[in-house]
Design an enzyme around this catalytic site. Structure first.
Site, short mmCIF file in Angstrom:
data_model
loop_
_atom_site.label_atom_id
_atom_site.label_comp_id
_atom_site.label_asym_id
_atom_site.label_seq_id
_atom_site.Cartn_x
_atom_site.Cartn_y
_atom_site.Cartn_z
N GLY A 1 0.82 -1.22 0.00
CA GLY A 1 0.00 0.00 0.00
C GLY A 1 0.85 1.25 0.00
N ASP B 1 6.18 8.27 -7.51
CA ASP B 1 6.94 9.34 -6.89
C ASP B 1 8.44 9.25 -7.18
OD1 ASP B 1 4.55 10.16 -5.83
OD2 ASP B 1 5.18 10.05 -3.73
N ALA C 1 -1.03 9.68 -6.19
CA ALA C 1 -1.26 8.24 -6.30
C ALA C 1 -1.89 7.89 -7.64
CB ALA C 1 -2.16 7.78 -5.15
N HIS D 1 -30.92 18.26 -10.52
CA HIS D 1 -31.31 19.37 -9.64
C HIS D 1 -32.05 18.83 -8.42
CE1 HIS D 1 -32.70 23.30 -8.34
NE2 HIS D 1 -33.90 22.74 -8.17
#
Ligand code: FAD
Length: 492
Positions: free
Chosen positions: A65, A334, A342, A471
């Site tokens: 993870g 990263d 992510a 709506h």
């Protein structure tokens, strides 16, 4: 070495570099894809690759993870939800509801809930990988020649895997600040999730997305919060109108924001920590949260001499296909110099799998990825800011709609913020192609989808204005903002 989840020996060979070999060579510990890192970049590749029939191994040295599930997106958003509940309860009187006395916080119950959400996701991920027969190895992976990966377990035992393809997805860690080593009083984002109480006074160094999320969460949970940002404004990269609005909203909730200030150092005393600013000013606090960005974790991968290049900031060099300089070795997430998100890591890894499968792949369009900040009010955007659109030479037309006129926002009691749409200006002054959608306000992180599709499909104002919004809904505000760019709106 602990083999967490296993699969029978792969029936693949090494007849070519990358791709999926056709010849069957029964070599133990040979896989179609070996992944270093079990965060979003790594696990997305493992799940998508195994769904496509690839034999995949994942090497992870902490917990499946990665940052996202264990010390990033998920625990941060869980605590922000706790903050939202605290706000809702303390404002319940507006709806005529009495919560029966003072609102109190049992922080250990909050963090128990946070960890239970984290654990459930991590466990679910492990189960999913197991059901897909992905091999998961508990250890630190380093890259060798010919797409070999040596895995060293906590006990020092090693094993070597070979991948027809290798994906480097080792992610990142919090960037430090000189003079602010992590301690009882100085925390990086990792340590924030280990707090056992809400500190009375907190200084957050860095007013980016993560810093603003922490500031917003902590003030709602009762802390006195000061944000110190070296740049002239918080939330760099966000449209200037949205920044102004969020800055004001955070200040209104009691957060002190100081921009254009440089932090020089700190003195830790018995009872407090004092942050020194350039120019001699000081700010006293009980905890300092350093939130000044993240550093790619390339140094643990043993890349020296492998042919995989690393830039001077530590990011692995890749081309638009996430290919490193070594055939069959990719890098995503990263670890590479792309937006540290992510969902960007997921997209890059899916693209890598498509290439491995020999399928048509499309490079990620980094200028059009969705960005979300989960502070209160939330921020969500995609595409060019007004300033960036002008700098890129676009003649633009802009429409901004506040939430005051939106029925659902009034019902929720959440009218802070706006929707801003930027479009190419047509000869008659109306909007053409939609270039950017910027939102601040209630649940905008859940509302960005329409704007994301519009920008990425290169849709025009006229095309999007045709679509009906339910709506009453918050999404009507996006519809109205686009409609007004046709030259005629309902409310303005
Ligand atoms: P990581 O998640 O860092 O995973 C890499 C994994 O590799 C880690 O588990 C690491 O232990 C392991 N590893 C490293 N080296 C080795 C090795 N040599 N051998 C074996 N294993 C290794 N992003 C969003 O999109 N939305 C958000 O809301 C969001 N919020 C965030 C909040 C916080 C507080 C933080 C810190 C980050 C947040 N992010 C968010 C960013 C997001 O967490 C990262 O972009 C994402 O986790 C990157 O995924 P990754 O797989 O590249 O790296």
């Amino acid at each position: 070495m602990k083999r967490l989840v296993g699969r029978s020996r792969p029936e693949v060979g090494l007849d070519r570099v990358g791709g999926i070999p056709e010849e069957v060579v029964p070599t133990a510990d040979t896989h179609d894809l070996v992944i270093i890192g079990g965060g979003p970049g790594g696990y997305a590749a493992a799940l998508y690759g195994s769904a496509a029939g690839l034999d995949v191994a994942v090497v992870e040295n902490r917990r499946l993870g990665g940052t996202c599930l264990n010390r990033g997106c998920i625990p941060a958003k869980e605590l922000l939800q706790t903050a939202e509940v605290a706000r809702t309860v303390s404002e319940a009187g507006r709806f005529g509801i009495s919560a029966g006395g003072d609102v109190t916080l049992d922080f250990s119950a909050s963090t128990d809930r946070m960890w239970s959400v984290v654990d459930q996701l991590v466990k679910g991920l492990g189960g999913l990988l197991k059901s897909r027969k992905v091999t998961v190895l508990d250890g630190t992976g380093t890259l060798g020649d010919d797409r070999t990966v040596t895995v060293t377990g906590a006990d020092g035992e090693t094993t070597t895997l070979t991948g027809h393809n290798v994906l480097l997805a080792s992610g990142s860690v919090p960037r430090g600040l000189p003079g602010f080593d992590v301690s009882d009083r100085v925390l990086s984002s990792d340590e924030v999730f280990g707090l056992d109480h809400v500190p009375r006074r907190v200084v957050v160094v860095g007013g980016g997305a993560i810093g603003c999320e922490f500031a917003s969460m902590l003030v709602d949970l009762g802390a006195e919060v000061t944000v110190l940002e070296a740049l002239p404004a918080i939330l760099p990269g966000v449209d200037a109108d949205v920044v102004k609005l969020v800055h004001r909203a955070l200040e209104k909730r009691g957060i002190t924001i100081r921009t254009g200030v440089k932090v020089e150092g700190q003195e830790t005393g018995d009872d407090a920590i004092t942050v020194r600013l350039e120019g001699g000013d000081t700010v006293e606090a009980d905890r300092v949260v350093v939130s000044v960005g993240r550093r790619p974790l390339s140094d643990s991968l043993g890349l020296d001499g492998t042919g995989v290049k690393v830039d001077d900031r530590g990011f692995v060099d890749v081309d638009e296909w996430c290919r490193t300089g070594v055939d069959g070795v990719f890098a995503t997430g990263d670890l590479i110099a792309t937006p540290g998100l992510a969902h960007v890591a997921y997209a890059e890894s899916v693209m890598v799998i498509k290439q491995i499968m020999g399928e048509e792949a499309v490079p990620v369009d980094y200028g059009r990825v969705p960005w979300c900040v989960y502070c209160h009010p939330e921020v969500a955007f995609v595409g060019l800011t007004e300033e960036a659109a002008q700098a890129a030479g676009h003649d633009v037309v802009v429409s901004k709609h506040r939430w005051m006129g939106n029925g659902r926002a009034l019902i929720l009691g959440e009218t802070e913020g706006m929707v801003k749409v930027i479009a190419e200006k047509q000869a008659n002054g109306t909007g053409g192609q939609i270039l950017g959608v910027h939102m601040a306000g209630p649940w905008v992180t859940e509302q960005l989808g329409q704007g994301y599709l519009a920008v990425n499909w290169e849709a025009t104002v006229d095309e999007v204005a045709q679509f009906i919004q339910p709506h009453p809904s918050l999404s009507e505000n996006f519809g109205e903002t686009v409609l007004s760019l046709t030259g005629r709106g309902l409310h303005g």
